[in-house]
Design an enzyme around this catalytic site. Structure first.
Site, PDB file in Angstrom:
ATOM      1  N   ALA A 194      15.150  65.259  14.149  1.00 54.02           N
ATOM      2  CA  ALA A 194      15.773  63.925  14.138  1.00 54.02           C
ATOM      3  C   ALA A 194      15.289  63.151  12.932  1.00 54.02           C
ATOM      4  O   ALA A 194      14.556  63.670  12.093  1.00 54.02           O
ATOM      5  CB  ALA A 194      15.389  63.198  15.429  1.00 54.02           C
ATOM      6  N   ASN A 195      15.695  61.894  12.801  1.00 57.16           N
ATOM      7  CA  ASN A 195      15.133  61.033  11.754  1.00 57.16           C
ATOM      8  C   ASN A 195      14.879  59.655  12.343  1.00 57.16           C
ATOM      9  O   ASN A 195      15.163  59.404  13.513  1.00 57.16           O
ATOM     10  CB  ASN A 195      16.037  60.999  10.520  1.00 57.16           C
ATOM     11  CG  ASN A 195      17.399  60.424  10.826  1.00 57.16           C
ATOM     12  OD1 ASN A 195      17.521  59.269  11.208  1.00 57.16           O
ATOM     13  ND2 ASN A 195      18.432  61.242  10.680  1.00 57.16           N
ATOM     14  N   ARG A 196      14.332  58.756  11.525  1.00 62.08           N
ATOM     15  CA  ARG A 196      13.834  57.484  12.064  1.00 62.08           C
ATOM     16  C   ARG A 196      14.904  56.405  12.199  1.00 62.08           C
ATOM     17  O   ARG A 196      14.604  55.273  12.551  1.00 62.08           O
ATOM     18  CB  ARG A 196      12.738  56.933  11.151  1.00 62.08           C
ATOM     19  CG  ARG A 196      11.489  57.765  11.143  1.00 62.08           C
ATOM     20  CD  ARG A 196      10.435  57.088  10.286  1.00 62.08           C
ATOM     21  NE  ARG A 196       9.360  57.993   9.942  1.00 62.08           N
ATOM     22  CZ  ARG A 196       8.370  58.332  10.760  1.00 62.08           C
ATOM     23  NH1 ARG A 196       8.331  57.838  11.981  1.00 62.08           N
ATOM     24  NH2 ARG A 196       7.429  59.162  10.366  1.00 62.08           N
ATOM     25  N   SER A 197      16.156  56.704  11.920  1.00 61.84           N
ATOM     26  CA  SER A 197      17.183  55.653  11.964  1.00 61.84           C
ATOM     27  C   SER A 197      17.325  55.092  13.384  1.00 61.84           C
ATOM     28  O   SER A 197      17.413  55.836  14.358  1.00 61.84           O
ATOM     29  CB  SER A 197      18.527  56.224  11.520  1.00 61.84           C
ATOM     30  OG  SER A 197      19.539  55.288  11.787  1.00 61.84           O
ATOM     31  N   ALA A 213      22.530  57.933   9.529  1.00 61.76           N
ATOM     32  CA  ALA A 213      21.625  58.778   8.747  1.00 61.76           C
ATOM     33  C   ALA A 213      21.849  60.212   9.221  1.00 61.76           C
ATOM     34  O   ALA A 213      21.430  60.590  10.320  1.00 61.76           O
ATOM     35  CB  ALA A 213      20.184  58.355   8.969  1.00 61.76           C
TER      36      ALA A 213
END
Ligand code: CTP
Length: 409
Positions: free
Chosen positions: A205-208, A275
């Site tokens: 995943a990412n931090r968005s 993102a």
């Protein structure tokens, strides 16, 4: 812009009440008829003579002592807009729960006019779950909120909760009372970070947080658009509560690509704020990988560049907006993406800077359009950024309409 508009200016009891004087003066200068209402608390911070002298009518405070038998219904029914600045935690709570204890809270309940609320309080209060819930309730009901800023607070403390600057408050009022400049436009917005499965339980995943995309969806709806929000994050304040915003839930880059290509086909404006993972695991285990089997070797493959695909198939007249998250060479990298993906506008943010981008409630961006100088918007709330992005979209749409009516070649 505000000529002839009747604005009830509610001032409640916080130290920021003194700034209401400046807000009042700016509204009057813009042509509004300002009807001031102060709570008893506000009178501890601000003399009613001051506000009466600058507003269009004398200050009213009490439900009972006016010559008029029912002042709150008259105020609520005749207003074009009600503005509360500053709004204390008490006023927010009363408004959210429908409690009418004084002239201001009665007036808020006895109106069908749009309401703009500008909270101001200490950081601990602003972040208290009760206040957070009340804000969410008010937003869900379509109340326009002008988020407080971070900075010096009463007593020398520093933090979030300072009343928004008077020019931001007046700009919000003008936006609400102004023409719905996206009326009838179909706007598709993506929000949040994609999650790419590794096995039955794990993801990359990412931090968005999706906050900026959601703010754009909400702002577009406030400006009259019919909005489809394609989101990887939950949108509790929107689903079902705002009929003009349709929410489509997605998780992976593949889901997002399918949803964006389906929904953008008939869209007038497409904003790709999500993102998207650039790579995903090539093979996904359909069971949970076991620790005892040792660290897995994860082979990645590229995901499709969704935005580039939308740029390649964009239909005439559609406005395509991308984002660029950068840590170096912000403008050069964003310009390259603007050209390579055939965008009309790119919103570049320096995600390495404090308070900017992922997970924050604030953002600072540079807007780039082909052939124009970059425009920078300093650190401010994501709602303000959303409106600045939409201002640029509206400009692009009206320039395209002018070009269609009077071609230059
Ligand atoms: N984007 C996309 N599909 C991808 C990757 C990005 O649609 N697979 C979109 C994003 O939603 C954003 C824009 O492209 O609107 C730019 O994303 P960004 O991550 O800044 O850039 P990339 O093109 O992925 O390039 P790099 O990671 O090298 O900076």
């Amino acid at each position: 812009m505000l000529t002839g508009k009747r604005i009830v200016l509610g001032v409640s009891g916080g130290i920021a009440a003194y700034k209401a004087v400046e807000v009042c003066r700016r509204l009057v200068d813009a042509g509004a008829h300002v009807v001031p209402v102060m709570t008893r608390g506000a009178e501890h911070f601000l003399g009613r003579t001051t506000l009466s002298a600058l507003a269009s009518e004398p200050v009213q405070t009490e439900l009972w002592d006016a010559a008029e038998p029912i002042p709150h219904t008259r105020l609520g029914q005749t207003a074009d807009l009600i503005l509360v600045a500053p709004a204390t935690a008490r006023v927010l709570s009363a408004y959210a729960t429908g409690l009418s204890t004084d002239l201001l809270t009665n007036t808020l309940l006895a109106t069908r006019a749009p309401v703009v609320v500008c909270p101001a309080m200490h950081t601990e209060m602003w972040e208290h779950p009760a206040v957070v819930d009340n804000i969410a309730t008010l937003r869900r009901r379509g109340v326009h909120l002008v988020d407080p800023e971070s900075g010096r607070l009463a007593g020398g403390d520093v933090g979030a909760g300072r009343l928004a600057a008077p020019e931001r408050i007046v700009a919000a009022v003008e936006r609400v009372l102004g023409p719905a400049d996206l009326a009838g436009a179909r706007v598709v917005v993506s929000a949040g970070g994609t999650r790419e499965p590794i096995d039955a339980v794990r993801v990359i995943a990412n931090r968005s947080s999706g906050k900026q995309g959601i703010a754009i969806a909400r702002a577009a709806a406030d400006r009259g658009a019919e909005v489809t929000l394609v989101s990887t994050v939950p949108t509790p304040g929107l689903t079902g509560a705002r009929p003009e915003i349709r929410v489509v839930d997605v998780e992976t880059a593949a889901d997002l690509e399918a949803a964006m290509s389906a929904h953008s086909r008939s869209a007038d404006v497409v904003v790709m704020a999500a993102a998207v993972a650039d790579f995903r695991p090539k093979a996904v285990a359909d069971r949970k990988l076991k620790k005892a089997d040792g660290p897995p070797e994860i082979v990645l493959e590229p995901t499709p560049d969704i935005l580039a695909g939308l740029g390649a198939t964009k239909r005439a007249g559609q406005v395509l907006v991308g984002f660029a998250a950068e840590t170096d060479d912000l403008v050069a990298n964003a310009e390259r993406k603007l050209r390579a993906k055939h965008l009309d506008l790119i919103v570049a943010n320096d995600v390495g800077a404090p308070g900017v981008g992922f997970q924050h409630d604030t953002n600072a961006v540079t807007l780039l359009t082909p052939g124009a100088d970059p425009r920078t918007i300093g650190l401010t709330g994501k709602d303000d950024i959303a409106h600045a992005v939409l201002d640029a979209v509206v400009e692009i749409r009206s320039a395209a309409r002018t070009e269609l009516a009077h071609p230059t070649t």
